[in-house]
Design an enzyme around this catalytic site. Structure first.
Site, mmCIF file in Angstrom:
data_model
loop_
_atom_site.group_PDB
_atom_site.id
_atom_site.type_symbol
_atom_site.label_atom_id
_atom_site.label_comp_id
_atom_site.label_asym_id
_atom_site.label_seq_id
_atom_site.Cartn_x
_atom_site.Cartn_y
_atom_site.Cartn_z
ATOM 1 C CE1 TYR A 156 56.302 96.633 70.385
ATOM 2 C CE2 TYR A 156 55.059 98.262 71.622
ATOM 3 C CZ TYR A 156 55.454 96.958 71.417
ATOM 4 O OH TYR A 156 54.979 95.972 72.250
ATOM 5 C CG PHE A 172 48.564 89.774 70.237
ATOM 6 C CD1 PHE A 172 48.897 91.050 69.770
ATOM 7 C CD2 PHE A 172 49.358 88.704 69.824
ATOM 8 C CE1 PHE A 172 50.001 91.249 68.939
ATOM 9 C CE2 PHE A 172 50.458 88.893 68.993
ATOM 10 C CZ PHE A 172 50.777 90.172 68.555
ATOM 11 C CG LEU A 209 40.888 93.975 71.214
ATOM 12 C CD1 LEU A 209 40.786 95.365 70.602
ATOM 13 C CD2 LEU A 209 39.528 93.537 71.755
ATOM 14 N N GLY A 232 45.245 90.754 68.288
ATOM 15 C CA GLY A 232 46.435 91.304 67.634
ATOM 16 C C GLY A 232 46.268 91.425 66.135
ATOM 17 C CG PHE A 233 49.683 91.487 63.780
ATOM 18 C CD1 PHE A 233 49.782 92.777 63.262
ATOM 19 C CD2 PHE A 233 50.623 91.076 64.713
ATOM 20 C CE1 PHE A 233 50.793 93.634 63.667
ATOM 21 C CE2 PHE A 233 51.648 91.923 65.122
ATOM 22 C CZ PHE A 233 51.734 93.209 64.599
ATOM 23 N N PRO A 241 42.467 89.708 64.323
ATOM 24 C CG PRO A 241 41.646 91.804 63.724
ATOM 25 C CD PRO A 241 42.548 90.696 63.248
ATOM 26 C CG LEU A 242 39.868 87.838 69.821
ATOM 27 C CD1 LEU A 242 39.293 88.337 71.139
ATOM 28 C CD2 LEU A 242 40.406 86.417 69.969
HETATM 29 N N1 LIG Z 1 55.035 91.846 75.120
HETATM 30 C C1 LIG Z 1 54.925 91.536 73.860
HETATM 31 O O1 LIG Z 1 55.688 90.705 73.343
HETATM 32 C C2 LIG Z 1 53.860 92.194 73.044
HETATM 33 C C3 LIG Z 1 53.532 91.676 71.786
HETATM 34 C C4 LIG Z 1 52.505 92.291 71.088
HETATM 35 C C5 LIG Z 1 51.843 93.389 71.615
HETATM 36 N N2 LIG Z 1 52.200 93.896 72.831
HETATM 37 C C6 LIG Z 1 51.473 95.045 73.438
HETATM 38 O O2 LIG Z 1 50.093 94.742 73.467
HETATM 39 C C7 LIG Z 1 49.340 95.830 72.939
HETATM 40 C C8 LIG Z 1 48.081 95.313 72.315
HETATM 41 O O3 LIG Z 1 48.364 94.495 71.212
HETATM 42 P P1 LIG Z 1 47.896 94.825 69.723
HETATM 43 O O4 LIG Z 1 47.557 96.256 69.590
HETATM 44 O O5 LIG Z 1 48.888 94.268 68.804
HETATM 45 O O6 LIG Z 1 46.634 93.904 69.551
HETATM 46 P P2 LIG Z 1 45.110 94.011 70.029
HETATM 47 O O7 LIG Z 1 44.927 95.067 71.049
HETATM 48 O O8 LIG Z 1 44.693 92.625 70.343
HETATM 49 O O9 LIG Z 1 44.380 94.392 68.683
HETATM 50 C C9 LIG Z 1 44.645 95.537 67.981
HETATM 51 C C10 LIG Z 1 43.915 95.418 66.659
HETATM 52 O O10 LIG Z 1 42.525 95.481 66.897
HETATM 53 C C11 LIG Z 1 41.943 96.494 66.106
HETATM 54 N N3 LIG Z 1 40.894 97.145 66.903
HETATM 55 C C12 LIG Z 1 41.020 97.749 68.100
HETATM 56 N N4 LIG Z 1 39.830 98.212 68.523
HETATM 57 C C13 LIG Z 1 38.928 97.906 67.560
HETATM 58 C C14 LIG Z 1 37.538 98.131 67.422
HETATM 59 N N5 LIG Z 1 36.837 98.771 68.352
HETATM 60 N N6 LIG Z 1 36.935 97.679 66.290
HETATM 61 C C15 LIG Z 1 37.630 97.019 65.331
HETATM 62 N N7 LIG Z 1 38.954 96.780 65.421
HETATM 63 C C16 LIG Z 1 39.613 97.215 66.531
HETATM 64 C C17 LIG Z 1 43.046 97.452 65.773
HETATM 65 O O11 LIG Z 1 42.809 98.048 64.519
HETATM 66 P P3 LIG Z 1 42.583 99.646 64.380
HETATM 67 O O12 LIG Z 1 43.912 100.280 64.517
HETATM 68 O O13 LIG Z 1 41.981 99.776 63.037
HETATM 69 O O14 LIG Z 1 41.631 100.031 65.481
HETATM 70 C C18 LIG Z 1 44.271 96.538 65.725
HETATM 71 O O15 LIG Z 1 44.410 95.989 64.424
HETATM 72 C C19 LIG Z 1 50.305 96.489 71.962
HETATM 73 O O16 LIG Z 1 49.974 97.815 71.690
HETATM 74 C C20 LIG Z 1 51.616 96.350 72.686
HETATM 75 O O17 LIG Z 1 51.769 97.448 73.543
HETATM 76 C C21 LIG Z 1 53.188 93.290 73.555
#
Ligand SMILES: NC(=O)c1ccc[n+]([C@@H]2O[C@H](COP(=O)([O-])OP(=O)(O)OC[C@H]3O[C@@H](n4cnc5c(N)ncnc54)[C@H](OP(=O)(O)O)[C@@H]3O)[C@@H](O)[C@H]2O)c1
Length: 288
Positions: free
Chosen positions: A64, A213, A215, A217-218, A220-221
């Site tokens: 990252y 993901f 929520l 991820g890129f 949002p649901l």
């Molecule tokens: N193992 C793998 O291959 C892999 C792949 C991807 C991710 N990951 C891990 O999974 C974790 C979670 O994934 P992710 O962060 O990409 O996706 P996520 O948690 O599904 O969604 C994050 C997105 O939701 C938004 N968000 C969060 N809370 C919100 C709220 N209360 N209201 C409105 N928008 C909100 C965030 O925007 P804001 O910043 O504006 O809040 C961000 O754009 C990552 O941090 C990483 O550690 C692992």
């Protein structure tokens, strides 16, 4: 709020107790997870707030940024509280175009573990997930050579616990035939439910399932049914999506990402709402 009162309570990863409500640090890097945080002070504030709220599980990866997310974690939180456990991933690099080429040769994995230790300033990594597959998702194929390399590093004391990520059920089973794992980190949320069977199987073995993901991820649901449940409960779609995961199975650990202190607080408070059987049935229909 203390760890004890966070929604979902705690889970034990091997011998490490973590809050089921954790934090995913990926979104702290620059756009498309490349480069330094756009708002470094904001990134530091989110990490410190996570710990202040009682969160004891942070998910990261040296890829990252690359490096930048781990650097900001160290800057915000080192020396780490004894209760905090940082999970990381190895098995992928970044290329100039922001791609995630695999890096699962033994020498690459050893280097990745060393880099995580160095940048996070740790002597042992609490949990290392071997990242498999590619951006399209899990791909079939043996993980033996790569996983055995991590087992060797675990024997050397550099890794406490092992897991796999972006893995097929067959790869999970193959890893377990080599050494114990404490977690599987795969893509899963209300709308993507390919791993339903795997989650139940892991729950029966006391192994954590950590949806990435959660929520969306890129992207949002977004769903009319989700918004309707949220409106009925006077909540938000994101909070309902997290509460649904916590209620889906006791072995699910949340690592929702955000770069906003306000969203982090909203998510922590909102994930605790109780969904009725009727709400759950309406939400279950989204992914089926
Ligand atoms: N193992 C793998 O291959 C892999 C792949 C991807 C991710 N990951 C891990 O999974 C974790 C979670 O994934 P992710 O962060 O990409 O996706 P996520 O948690 O599904 O969604 C994050 C997105 O939701 C938004 N968000 C969060 N809370 C919100 C709220 N209360 N209201 C409105 N928008 C909100 C965030 O925007 P804001 O910043 O504006 O809040 C961000 O754009 C990552 O941090 C990483 O550690 C692992």
């Amino acid at each position: 709020m203390s760890s004890l009162s966070l929604p979902g309570g705690t889970w034990t990863l091997g011998d490490l107790t973590v809050t089921r409500l954790g934090y995913g640090a990926m979104q702290l890097a620059g756009p498309w997870v490349m480069g330094p945080p756009a708002d470094r002070a904001g990134a530091l504030a989110v990490l410190r707030e996570a710990v202040d709220l009682g969160i004891t599980h942070i998910d990261t990866a040296d890829a990252y940024g690359p490096r930048f997310t781990n650097e900001v974690i160290r800057e915000a939180l080192h020396p780490y509280p004894a209760s905090l456990h940082i999970a990381t991933k190895v098995g992928a690099l970044r290329d100039d175009r922001g791609g995630w080429p695999p890096a699962r040769r033994p020498d690459q994995l050893r280097r990745a573990v060393d880099e995580n230790l160095e940048v996070l300033r740790l002597e042992t990594l609490d949990l290392v997930n071997l990242r498999l597959g590619n951006a399209e998702g899990p791909q079939p194929g043996s993980l033996a050579e790569a996983f055995e390399t991590l087992v060797d590093l675990q024997r050397q004391g550099l890794i406490r616990h092992l897991g796999v990520s972006n893995a097929t059920p067959e790869q999970v089973a193959e890893a377990q035939s080599i050494a114990p794992i404490v977690s599987v980190q795969n893509m899963y949320n209300l709308a993507h439910r390919h791993d339903d069977e795997l989650i139940d199987k892991l729950a029966a073995q006391n192994i954590a399932y950590v949806p990435f993901f959660p929520l969306g991820g890129f992207t949002p649901l977004q769903s009319g049914a989700l918004s309707a449940v949220a409106a009925r409960l006077n909540s938000t779609p994101m909070a309902v999506a997290l509460a649904w995961l916590l209620q889906r199975s006791p072995n699910i650990l949340l690592i929702a990402g955000t770069s906003s202190v306000a969203h982090l607080r909203e998510n922590v408070a909102g994930a605790g709402i109780t969904l009725s059987a009727e709400d759950v049935a309406a939400l279950d229909r989204i992914g089926r």
